[in-house]
Design a protein around this motif. Sequence first.
Motif, short mmCIF file in Angstrom:
data_model
loop_
_atom_site.label_atom_id
_atom_site.label_comp_id
_atom_site.label_asym_id
_atom_site.label_seq_id
_atom_site.Cartn_x
_atom_site.Cartn_y
_atom_site.Cartn_z
N ASP A 191 82.81 1.25 46.34
CA ASP A 191 82.23 1.22 47.69
C ASP A 191 82.33 2.58 48.35
O ASP A 191 81.44 3.02 49.07
CB ASP A 191 82.98 0.19 48.56
N ASN A 192 83.48 3.23 48.12
CA ASN A 192 83.76 4.49 48.81
C ASN A 192 83.22 5.65 47.97
O ASN A 192 83.72 5.94 46.89
CB ASN A 192 85.29 4.61 48.99
N VAL A 193 82.19 6.32 48.48
CA VAL A 193 81.53 7.35 47.69
C VAL A 193 81.92 8.78 48.14
O VAL A 193 81.27 9.75 47.76
CB VAL A 193 79.98 7.21 47.74
N THR A 194 83.02 8.88 48.89
CA THR A 194 83.44 10.21 49.38
C THR A 194 83.64 11.20 48.22
O THR A 194 83.18 12.34 48.28
CB THR A 194 84.77 10.08 50.15
N ARG A 195 84.35 10.76 47.18
CA ARG A 195 84.61 11.67 46.06
C ARG A 195 83.33 11.97 45.29
O ARG A 195 83.19 13.05 44.70
CB ARG A 195 85.63 11.04 45.09
N VAL A 196 82.41 11.03 45.28
CA VAL A 196 81.14 11.27 44.59
C VAL A 196 80.37 12.38 45.30
O VAL A 196 79.83 13.29 44.67
CB VAL A 196 80.31 9.97 44.51
C1 LIG Z 1 87.34 7.12 50.92
O1 LIG Z 1 87.88 8.04 49.99
C2 LIG Z 1 88.37 9.23 50.57
C3 LIG Z 1 88.72 10.19 49.45
O2 LIG Z 1 89.47 9.59 48.48
C4 LIG Z 1 89.53 8.89 51.47
O3 LIG Z 1 90.02 10.08 52.07
C5 LIG Z 1 89.04 7.93 52.55
O4 LIG Z 1 90.13 7.53 53.31
C6 LIG Z 1 88.39 6.72 51.93
N1 LIG Z 1 87.76 5.92 52.96
C7 LIG Z 1 87.98 4.63 53.10
C8 LIG Z 1 87.25 3.94 54.17
O5 LIG Z 1 88.75 4.03 52.35
#
Ligand SMILES: *[C@@H]1O[C@H](CO)[C@@H](O)[C@H](O)[C@H]1NC(C)=O
Length: 837
Positions: A191-196
């Motif tokens: 779900d969490n695509v921050t690293r992508v």
């Molecule tokens: C999503 O991942 C990033 C990097 O790993 C992290 O910093 C962030 O807290 C995460 N966001 C959620 C909503 O879990």
Amino acid sequence: MRLSILFSLPLLNVASAEDGSQGWLRYAPIANANDYITVPSRVVALNVTRGSPVYTAQQELERGIKGIFGKQLETNSSVTSNSSAIIVGTLDAYRAAYGDLEDVGDLLDDGFFLSTEGLSVIIVGNNERGVLYGAFEYLSRLAQGRFLPISTMYNPQAPIRWTNEWNNLDGSIERGYAGPSIFFRDGFVVDNVTRVSGYARLLASIRVNGIVINNVNANATLLNDRNLQGLGRLADAMRPYGIQLGISLNFASPQDFGGLPSFDPLDPKVDAWWANITDEVYKRVPDMAGYLVKANSEGQPGPLTYNRTLADGANMFARAVKPHGGLVMFRAFVYDNHISPANWTADRANAAVDFFQHLDGKFDENVVVQIKYGAIDFQVREPANPLFSTLRNTSTSIELQITPEYFGQNDHLVYLGPLWKEILETDMRADSRPSKIKDIVSGIRFKRPLGGYAGVSGVGTNATWLGSHLAMSNLYAYGRLAWDASQDAEDVLQDWIRLTFGFDEQVMEIITDMSMKSWPAYENYSGNLGIQTLTDILYTHFGPNPASQDNNGWGQWTRADKVSIGMDRTVKNGTGNAGQYSPELASMYENIETTPDNLLLWFHHVPYTQRLKSNKTVIQHFYDAHYEGAATAQKFVEQWESLKGKVDEERYENVLFEQKFQAGHALVWRDSINQFYYNLSEIPDVAKRVGNHPYRIEAEKMSLSGYQFCAVNPFHTASGAMAIVTTSNTTTGTATANITFASGRYDIAVNYFDLIGGRAKYQLDVGNQTVGRWIGDNEDKLGHAPSIYLDGHSATRITFKGVDVRQGDVVRITGQANGNEPAPLDYISFLPPGIVD
Ligand SMILES: *[C@@H]1O[C@H](CO)[C@@H](O)[C@H](O)[C@H]1NC(C)=O
Ligand SMILES: *[C@@H]1O[C@H](CO)[C@@H](O)[C@H](O)[C@H]1NC(C)=O
Ligand SMILES: *[C@@H]1O[C@H](CO)[C@@H](O)[C@H](O)[C@H]1NC(C)=O
Ligand SMILES: *[C@@H]1O[C@H](CO)[C@@H](O)[C@H](O)[C@H]1NC(C)=O
Ligand SMILES: *[C@@H]1O[C@H](CO)[C@@H](O)[C@H](O)[C@H]1NC(C)=O
Ligand SMILES: *[C@@H]1O[C@H](CO)[C@@H](O)[C@H](O)[C@H]1NC(C)=O
Ligand SMILES: *[C@@H]1O[C@H](CO)[C@@H](O)[C@H](O)[C@H]1NC(C)=O
Ligand SMILES: *[C@@H]1O[C@H](CO)[C@@H](O)[C@H](O)[C@H]1NC(C)=O
Ligand SMILES: *[C@@H]1O[C@H](CO)[C@@H](O)[C@H](O)[C@H]1NC(C)=O
Ligand SMILES: *[C@@H]1O[C@H](CO)[C@@H](O)[C@H](O)[C@H]1NC(C)=O
Ligand SMILES: *[C@@H]1O[C@H](CO)[C@@H](O)[C@H](O)[C@H]1NC(C)=O
Ligand SMILES: *[C@@H]1O[C@H](CO)[C@@H](O)[C@H](O)[C@H]1NC(C)=O
């Protein structure tokens, strides 16, 4: 093109701890840089829409200029004629706003033009992706202190510059050494695509334009509805960086996932099924790059199941993606893994040409055959794959491996730029004309419309991306060489060093030296003369196990016996593999005299006493090279230690730990391989080192309490073939010995085995002094594939420097078992100054 640094830049104090997550995009401040250069105060992005690469370019410029110069750019949307700005946009948008732009030249897709000569900085791309590449290029120059004004056009040599991520849906990564997947978890897209997004940013900065996110050993459940939606999410995260998503497919999906009775590529129902599912994929990802397919290889299903050709299989996917403008990357890594070692002329290295040459010209136009650089499998040294010059009417790409499966798995430093360069610059002499691999895969040599690069990456959730700070030079160099293979591997490395570690001259000198020596060193202590990486091919691919190569169907044979070694790949008496090359290369490889020493055993079966061009025998070369390579790895530790205070503490300590591990493991490799071939050939080392270790006390020769003998397998991965383990998994043992060495100051090294599944505790005492305590917890600190056995993968060394020792003192090791790790010990070395053994 390369410009020298204009000024010698003053040094900033060493920065605070860095976790590596920014890679080479740190935008570290440059002290007093504003004294030397005027950077415009505004950025003007033309025809920009939120989320587009041009928008990303604008944001990245703001971020970079803020980092490097501490200056916040204004983002006005208009520019007056005589105020300066950084202008970013496509060439069309530029022309619409300002009229013609001189000196741009002919920009190809993804190409860009960067001018810093005028009042304003102009960055225009042929497409939006090119604009972003231009912004990254400008920032890279600034971050490296390259302030000389330029006006230059940049074009890619090849359209396809992708990474392949061998990520499984359960979140594991095949041949990944940096933690779990950033794309999948528990069967679904994350779900969490921050690293992508972060990864896409790094890749865009080195001009990679596609990511195939899942393992080539593909799982058809990728195509379920929830995952298709997930693919849309991933593509959305990559799109602002101009990166297109691709997926690997399982050939049997119509049957396994779709419920059809067959997956025959010529069955119209199968065709219709693929057309439909492909439409579904494109509904979620309208700009999907295409499919990657591994078929009929290592147990994967494919068209041969139905007596159809590989081209029939590839074209089935090609038809499905064609209406959407997609590509099919079809892997040439097809071979039979059940060939008979008793058959002298059987040869896995022949497989690619055998399977593909008669299919040349039979692939649809949107198919690209993806070929591993060598004919076997990412070995420490292989000649270029003969298929590259065999296919003339088929688009091809080269598959490189960024994740160093056969190169120490990011716990040994191995900079791969020089290896890739060597392959890409190899001239295949097709039709006796210049035919460098780089010009074949770019499409130039055989006039193909498509072609390019696939880099198997292995990026994971680890903050460093690859599990090691120094390993990132490989990811960086991959992108740089895929864009332009004529660049020098050392120049590319030095750009990376500057961006990653700053401007200190000693840092530059040391990391350059270590990196450039790293591949030759690794080759020296793993597998020489073209015999391949002599690792355990049946288990982790990490530590030494030469016997695992032979007497099985995998075809990575060395054919080592008591008197001789090497694969006879000649036409005259062997497998005929040399004959798969063009006549000029074929005649070179056919003859021992003209075969380069570093490929001798790849092409020839020779006695151990065969003389090389150096006039050394093969066996003596093995011994010497293993000593040399391991000695180089010891120096890496001292070299890195000389940088204390010049690299932030976090990265300094992290790299130091890995270099120490490598130094110890290089000795494991050295002794193991040398002992194996000495045992087999019974030819002694003329320098009398092999099998002769006067500074060691073998654990099995100590007086033991709560410890028992344990024969190690393979035998040569333990000194003296034996180790000791505690008598039960829950108890403590001690091993003691009287020290007979002369009194003095020694480095004391302890070799032990660090298994996964336990964290044994150790203590070393000499006389009345406790020299050190440690825990067998490498599994928490190193990324390499672990082992549950006492073997070449788990063998580890720890060294205590400068210990005062008195003759007659007692040395004692106390080991406390934990989990399934019975505190295994191999030997203790008392090393006088200057000696490593
Ligand atoms: C999503 O991942 C990033 C990097 O790993 C992290 O910093 C962030 O807290 C995460 N966001 C959620 C909503 O879990
Ligand atoms: C502006 O961008 C749109 C798409 O966002 C594109 O269709 C149009 O051609 C662009 N205009 C110019 C002048 O480049
Ligand atoms: C495919 O993925 C699903 C979901 O993660 C898993 O249950 C299944 O075992 C996988 N199949 C194979 C062959 O790995
Ligand atoms: C097309 O694929 C979708 C998604 O798997 C499926 O729901 C649908 O039934 C398929 N349609 C046909 C005609 O096979
Ligand atoms: C497979 O195809 C080849 C060539 O088309 C044909 O000669 C052969 O008989 C076929 N084999 C089977 C088992 O169908
Ligand atoms: C040995 O291998 C060659 C090449 O694959 C093959 O042509 C030959 O039939 C094999 N010989 C035997 C006896 O299997
Ligand atoms: C030729 O091949 C045979 C195996 O078929 C091998 O035993 C022999 O050593 C080879 N001869 C030479 C000169 O390499
Ligand atoms: C190679 O070494 C051997 C053994 O040391 C020696 O007899 C021979 O003369 C050497 N040959 C050359 C060309 O140096
Ligand atoms: C050390 O030497 C003493 C006396 O020489 C002897 O009694 C003892 O057994 C020796 N210990 C070991 C561990 O060999
Ligand atoms: C340890 O041994 C040394 C040398 O025999 C001696 O000088 C020192 O006093 C001892 N220390 C202790 C704490 O026993
Ligand atoms: C990253 O990987 C390194 C090497 O495997 C390891 O030491 C470190 O603990 C890992 N860090 C994170 C945050 O995963
Ligand atoms: C004890 O160690 C052995 C060998 O390493 C292992 O097979 C066994 O499972 C371990 N037992 C426990 C309780 O961890």
